[in-house]
Design an enzyme around this catalytic site. Sequence first.
Site, PDB file in Angstrom:
ATOM      1  N   LYS A 135       7.983 -39.548  98.613  1.00 58.10           N
ATOM      2  CA  LYS A 135       8.515 -39.198  97.846  1.00 58.10           C
ATOM      3  C   LYS A 135       7.659 -39.011  96.078  1.00 58.10           C
ATOM      4  O   LYS A 135       6.521 -39.600  96.847  1.00 58.10           O
ATOM      5  CB  LYS A 135       9.905 -40.834  97.290  1.00 58.10           C
ATOM      6  CG  LYS A 135      11.157 -40.522  96.214  1.00 58.10           C
ATOM      7  CD  LYS A 135      11.862 -39.985  96.529  1.00 58.10           C
ATOM      8  CE  LYS A 135      12.927 -40.299  95.692  1.00 58.10           C
ATOM      9  NZ  LYS A 135      14.208 -39.339  96.506  1.00 58.10           N
TER      10      LYS A 135
ATOM     11  N   SER B 146      19.672 -17.057 109.750  1.00 61.67           N
ATOM     12  CA  SER B 146      20.896 -17.755 109.198  1.00 61.67           C
ATOM     13  C   SER B 146      21.213 -17.963 110.439  1.00 61.67           C
ATOM     14  O   SER B 146      21.080 -17.792 111.499  1.00 61.67           O
ATOM     15  CB  SER B 146      20.990 -16.770 108.471  1.00 61.67           C
ATOM     16  OG  SER B 146      20.126 -16.747 107.177  1.00 61.67           O
TER      17      SER B 146
END
Length: 540
Positions: free
Chosen positions: A164, A432
């Site tokens: 974090k 993709s």
Amino acid sequence: MALTSRITKFKSLCHHSGWLAGSRRVASPCLTRPLSAAAAGEDVSFYQMVDLFYDKAAAVIEDQLVEDFPTPNLAPEEKRIRVQGILTTIKPCQHVISISFPIKRDNGRVEMVDGWRAQHSQHRTPCKGGMRFSADVHEGEVRALAALMTYKCAVVDVPFGGAKAGVRIDPKKYSVEELEKITRRFTIELAKKGFIGPGIDVPAPDMGTGEREMSWMASTYAKTVGYLDINAYACCTGKPVHQSGIHGRVSATGKGLFHGVEQFINEASYMSAVGLTPGFGDKTFIVQGFGNVGLHSTRYLHRHGAVCVGVQEWDGAIYNRQGINPRELEDWKIANGTIVGFPGAQAYTEGSLLFEECDILVPAANEKQIDGSNAHKVKAKIIAEGANGPTTPAADKYFLENNVLVIPDLYLNAGGVTVSYFEWLKNLNHVSYGRLLFKYEKESNYHLLESVQHSLEKRFGKSGGGIPIVPSEAFRDRISGASERDIVESGLAYTMERSARAIMRTAVQYNLGLDLRTAAYINAIEKIYKNYREAGFTFT
């Protein structure tokens, strides 16, 4: 063994093995205090909250881990020592970096900015976790969120360690140009210390940040320290689609929350325990926070039959017992910058909306919003934790004793990191999802229809003309194959369903009742424990 007796046993083990402050064998200086603090109902820090929930789950699972230890010739006490050693290893935050740097404001003044990045666990790499911009963020909060990310990734089987970042600024008080300076400089500082990279540490959006900041971060890394790395844009996730992002990432956390609630609200045994009927029909809900998570949670819950009766934001709250239309509220907020004054609801001025009558409460703002002093005021029967750590241990205890179902944060808001994982894989694969199969799948589906038609005509003949084959509307929608968004949303729904079933099985196995949080922590601990047990430790 009952849960209370297991916790008592665990505390006793802590005492007899020297896991107390001042002992030479201290494993964690806060291992014991959070247990006693929560029992007394006193306030504990966010980091201690996460440690407490971990300790509670570890106490439940320890005997099973000892029993399953794979070395049969070891004495039971030796096995227990080894299990406790690994459980102790999982808890601490492994790396924390503190950063301070100057920026020049638009008015020419120079200002110092403080930030942190914590890497809780590297049992799996890269580490993964958001970057938040908040005036209230501090090192302890960053450590707690990093630990929660480790357990969150394990719960939903995403192969990352937890991390974090936090930058102590109020983004509302800075111009776009100033925010860009801060983001790019923070990225460089992380890179200089090895705290960002596709295989090391991969940030994502969090409170106060979004696609824009991730785009700045990715381009900064790719054009500096990562300029020779073909995978450089995998250094962070949550990027815009045209900047190597992925369809469905923006709404992922909110949609994941919906799928998580769906799994439990359709389970008759859980609804019976809290006094509700299964399904979303006629269920009312209140959302605290109308940012990314709150907005998309509201949208999907509304689409499936639940009624939003209230929304609370930092600058005001609105209420309408007949229901609030999420799309209209979203349009109002975009146009006005606030939910205050929304014509489809009334201003709510009777205290906190968290305590108003509803079936489902979705705290999707900050941590520690519901604690021992106000849990008794909550009237909802389901708490769906969209935020990280909104419920303190004292409140959690109250809800368990009063048959309120808390669907915990480390499972329920894991939709974001799940789709971040998909985006990271897309960046490493450099293609993709679905692109290689679109044409093939479309042609295959048409050939299938033709085959059915020929078979029917061969059997029944064509005396009245050919037999038309008309695909259903659902099949017609899928005849061209799955788009990237389809694949992402399917993967997210499957992940949330599978993880929910695992939590339910664990709750039954350990007789935890409505304590889904402990069940989720047990699942996380077991996976991380096995990783450490099988991989061993380096340089010990």
